[in-house]
Design a protein around this motif. Structure first.
Motif, PDB file in Angstrom:
ATOM      1  N   ARG A   1       0.861  -1.214   0.017  1.00 46.74           N
ATOM      2  CA  ARG A   1      -0.015   0.043  -0.201  1.00 46.74           C
ATOM      3  C   ARG A   1       0.764   1.100   0.024  1.00 46.74           C
ATOM      4  O   ARG A   1       1.684   1.448   1.056  1.00 46.74           O
ATOM      5  CB  ARG A   1      -1.100  -0.025   1.257  1.00 46.74           C
ATOM      6  CG  ARG A   1      -1.826  -1.149   1.273  1.00 46.74           C
ATOM      7  CD  ARG A   1      -2.800  -1.125   2.414  1.00 46.74           C
ATOM      8  NE  ARG A   1      -3.754   0.110   2.382  1.00 46.74           N
ATOM      9  CZ  ARG A   1      -4.888   0.268   1.599  1.00 46.74           C
ATOM     10  NH1 ARG A   1      -5.282  -0.793   0.980  1.00 46.74           N
ATOM     11  NH2 ARG A   1      -5.480   1.494   1.686  1.00 46.74           N
ATOM     12  N   LEU A   2       1.094   1.728  -1.071  1.00 52.41           N
ATOM     13  CA  LEU A   2       1.916   2.790  -1.355  1.00 52.41           C
ATOM     14  C   LEU A   2       1.235   4.364  -1.294  1.00 52.41           C
ATOM     15  O   LEU A   2       0.074   4.474  -1.714  1.00 52.41           O
ATOM     16  CB  LEU A   2       2.711   2.856  -2.890  1.00 52.41           C
ATOM     17  CG  LEU A   2       2.992   1.519  -3.183  1.00 52.41           C
ATOM     18  CD1 LEU A   2       3.517   1.640  -4.579  1.00 52.41           C
ATOM     19  CD2 LEU A   2       4.091   1.082  -2.171  1.00 52.41           C
TER      20      LEU A   2
ATOM     21  N   ALA B   1       4.516   6.463 -13.833  1.00 55.03           N
ATOM     22  CA  ALA B   1       5.139   5.124 -14.229  1.00 55.03           C
ATOM     23  C   ALA B   1       4.788   4.039 -13.121  1.00 55.03           C
ATOM     24  O   ALA B   1       4.776   2.802 -13.565  1.00 55.03           O
ATOM     25  CB  ALA B   1       6.748   5.521 -13.938  1.00 55.03           C
ATOM     26  N   ILE B   2       4.896   4.391 -12.064  1.00 50.47           N
ATOM     27  CA  ILE B   2       4.561   3.487 -10.743  1.00 50.47           C
ATOM     28  C   ILE B   2       2.824   3.033 -11.063  1.00 50.47           C
ATOM     29  O   ILE B   2       2.786   1.754 -10.934  1.00 50.47           O
ATOM     30  CB  ILE B   2       4.568   4.192  -9.469  1.00 50.47           C
ATOM     31  CG1 ILE B   2       6.244   4.532  -9.337  1.00 50.47           C
ATOM     32  CG2 ILE B   2       4.229   2.964  -8.258  1.00 50.47           C
ATOM     33  CD1 ILE B   2       6.511   5.175  -7.876  1.00 50.47           C
ATOM     34  N   ALA B   3       1.914   3.972 -11.292  1.00 49.28           N
ATOM     35  CA  ALA B   3       0.671   3.256 -11.292  1.00 49.28           C
ATOM     36  C   ALA B   3       0.393   2.710 -12.693  1.00 49.28           C
ATOM     37  O   ALA B   3      -0.369   1.595 -12.629  1.00 49.28           O
ATOM     38  CB  ALA B   3      -0.011   4.929 -11.523  1.00 49.28           C
TER      39      ALA B   3
ATOM     40  N   ILE C   1      -2.204   2.338  -4.641  1.00 58.37           N
ATOM     41  CA  ILE C   1      -1.793   3.411  -4.177  1.00 58.37           C
ATOM     42  C   ILE C   1      -3.274   4.215  -3.700  1.00 58.37           C
ATOM     43  O   ILE C   1      -4.056   4.778  -4.410  1.00 58.37           O
ATOM     44  CB  ILE C   1      -1.481   4.472  -5.316  1.00 58.37           C
ATOM     45  CG1 ILE C   1      -0.122   3.703  -5.950  1.00 58.37           C
ATOM     46  CG2 ILE C   1      -1.091   5.839  -4.885  1.00 58.37           C
ATOM     47  CD1 ILE C   1       0.406   4.549  -7.297  1.00 58.37           C
ATOM     48  N   PRO C   2      -3.411   3.994  -2.336  1.00 64.67           N
ATOM     49  CA  PRO C   2      -4.707   4.758  -1.877  1.00 64.67           C
ATOM     50  C   PRO C   2      -4.491   6.050  -1.855  1.00 64.67           C
ATOM     51  O   PRO C   2      -5.647   6.932  -1.702  1.00 64.67           O
ATOM     52  CB  PRO C   2      -4.574   4.051  -0.196  1.00 64.67           C
ATOM     53  CG  PRO C   2      -3.394   2.986  -0.178  1.00 64.67           C
ATOM     54  CD  PRO C   2      -2.485   3.341  -1.430  1.00 64.67           C
TER      55      PRO C   2
ATOM     56  N   ALA D   1      -6.656  10.703 -13.296  1.00 63.85           N
ATOM     57  CA  ALA D   1      -6.909   9.962 -14.407  1.00 63.85           C
ATOM     58  C   ALA D   1      -6.757   8.335 -14.129  1.00 63.85           C
ATOM     59  O   ALA D   1      -7.140   7.399 -14.873  1.00 63.85           O
ATOM     60  CB  ALA D   1      -5.653  10.188 -15.488  1.00 63.85           C
ATOM     61  N   PHE D   2      -5.913   8.107 -13.015  1.00 62.78           N
ATOM     62  CA  PHE D   2      -5.890   6.966 -12.457  1.00 62.78           C
ATOM     63  C   PHE D   2      -7.051   6.404 -11.462  1.00 62.78           C
ATOM     64  O   PHE D   2      -6.895   5.208 -11.094  1.00 62.78           O
ATOM     65  CB  PHE D   2      -4.563   6.539 -11.936  1.00 62.78           C
ATOM     66  CG  PHE D   2      -3.483   6.417 -12.852  1.00 62.78           C
ATOM     67  CD1 PHE D   2      -3.234   4.926 -13.539  1.00 62.78           C
ATOM     68  CD2 PHE D   2      -2.835   7.524 -13.547  1.00 62.78           C
ATOM     69  CE1 PHE D   2      -2.388   4.828 -14.787  1.00 62.78           C
ATOM     70  CE2 PHE D   2      -1.645   7.201 -14.335  1.00 62.78           C
ATOM     71  CZ  PHE D   2      -1.701   5.880 -14.996  1.00 62.78           C
ATOM     72  N   ASN D   3      -7.837   7.379 -11.215  1.00 65.40           N
ATOM     73  CA  ASN D   3      -9.073   7.320 -10.239  1.00 65.40           C
ATOM     74  C   ASN D   3      -8.350   6.956  -8.834  1.00 65.40           C
ATOM     75  O   ASN D   3      -8.797   6.242  -7.880  1.00 65.40           O
ATOM     76  CB  ASN D   3      -9.637   6.142 -10.671  1.00 65.40           C
ATOM     77  CG  ASN D   3     -11.234   6.268  -9.905  1.00 65.40           C
ATOM     78  OD1 ASN D   3     -11.777   7.240  -9.364  1.00 65.40           O
ATOM     79  ND2 ASN D   3     -11.761   4.964  -9.656  1.00 65.40           N
ATOM     80  N   ILE D   4      -7.242   7.798  -8.661  1.00 75.50           N
ATOM     81  CA  ILE D   4      -6.568   7.592  -7.208  1.00 75.50           C
ATOM     82  C   ILE D   4      -6.906   8.814  -6.457  1.00 75.50           C
ATOM     83  O   ILE D   4      -6.711  10.075  -7.085  1.00 75.50           O
ATOM     84  CB  ILE D   4      -4.934   7.428  -7.358  1.00 75.50           C
ATOM     85  CG1 ILE D   4      -4.955   6.176  -7.953  1.00 75.50           C
ATOM     86  CG2 ILE D   4      -4.416   7.439  -6.122  1.00 75.50           C
ATOM     87  CD1 ILE D   4      -3.466   5.596  -8.293  1.00 75.50           C
ATOM     88  N   GLU D   5      -7.253   8.844  -5.203  1.00 75.36           N
ATOM     89  CA  GLU D   5      -7.455   9.912  -4.228  1.00 75.36           C
ATOM     90  C   GLU D   5      -6.144  10.946  -4.140  1.00 75.36           C
ATOM     91  O   GLU D   5      -5.211  10.164  -4.088  1.00 75.36           O
ATOM     92  CB  GLU D   5      -8.053   9.779  -3.100  1.00 75.36           C
ATOM     93  CG  GLU D   5      -8.457  10.878  -2.182  1.00 75.36           C
ATOM     94  CD  GLU D   5      -9.394  10.415  -1.162  1.00 75.36           C
ATOM     95  OE1 GLU D   5      -9.565  11.388  -0.210  1.00 75.36           O
ATOM     96  OE2 GLU D   5      -9.689   9.228  -1.066  1.00 75.36           O
TER      97      GLU D   5
END
Length: 212
Positions: free
Chosen positions: A25-26, A39-41, A53-54, A71-75
């Motif tokens: 959990r990054l 790049a990580i996503a 990635i929370p 774009a990655f739907n990450i908060e």
């Protein structure tokens, strides 16, 4: 743009080295464009890195990493460092946010702030940084310019565990990038970034195995 010049990554690792039984959990820290976060996503989406990635935290209201997180739907959350009197106060706010999202690794993906014991002690041996040089050479700001001014023939990038000393701590992975005769800070930085995007996900997996 593809890198047409040779490079090497040390140590050499393969896909088997990236396999992790338990997903990480990054928590991402970023200050700018967010290309390393991206790049990580992508590595996660392509199932090359077993992680989620929370939360992404950024300190610059104009940082483009926010758009990439969407774009990655990450908060994502803004913690503007200018609103904190001391570095320790900012780091405590970061710790509080990441702990609330059950983050277990902190990834400094272009985080332009010096960290304090508050962050490092909350995530011992679990804070990772990337730097655009072959450490221990050319620490600090303007590392690309430092390499050009020094006249060296090879530079690169380093992923390492963060420590109180700037751009220090145990090295996880490095990639070398030759300096071409007509390089400018801009052209060299582009080629270094290409290698950063390759080694960062690999280094995270390696760190998880070295420091479970």
């Amino acid at each position: 743009m593809e890198n047409s010049t040779p490079s090497f990554i040390s140590p050499q690792i393969n896909s088997e080295d990236m396999k992790l039984e338990k997903p990480l959990r990054l928590g991402i820290l970023a200050s700018g464009s967010g290309t390393n976060f991206e790049a990580i996503a992508k590595a996660i989406d392509q199932q090359q890195l077993n992680a989620t990635i929370p939360l992404v935290i950024y300190n610059n209201p104009q940082a483009k990493v926010k758009e990439k997180a969407v774009a990655f739907n990450i908060e994502s959350k803004l913690l503007n460092h200018r609103e904190f009197k001391r570095r320790e106060n900012l780091d405590q706010a970061i710790v509080d946010q990441f702990k609330s999202y059950q983050v277990n690794w902190v990834i400094m993906a272009g985080w332009m702030r010096i960290v304090t014991p508050v962050l490092l002690e909350a995530f011992p041996h679990h804070v990772i940084n990337i730097h655009p040089s072959l450490l221990p050479s050319f620490k600090g700001i303007k590392a690309v310019e430092q390499a050009l001014e020094a006249g060296v023939k090879i530079t690169g990038c380093t992923v390492h565990l963060a420590s109180l000393a700037v751009d220090s701590g145990p090295i996880l992975l490095q990639a070398a990038v030759p300096i071409l005769p007509n390089d400018t800070p801009e052209t060299l930085h582009i080629r270094i970034q290409q290698q950063e995007h390759k080694i960062f996900p690999l280094a995270i997996a390696l760190a998880a195995k070295l420091y479970p």
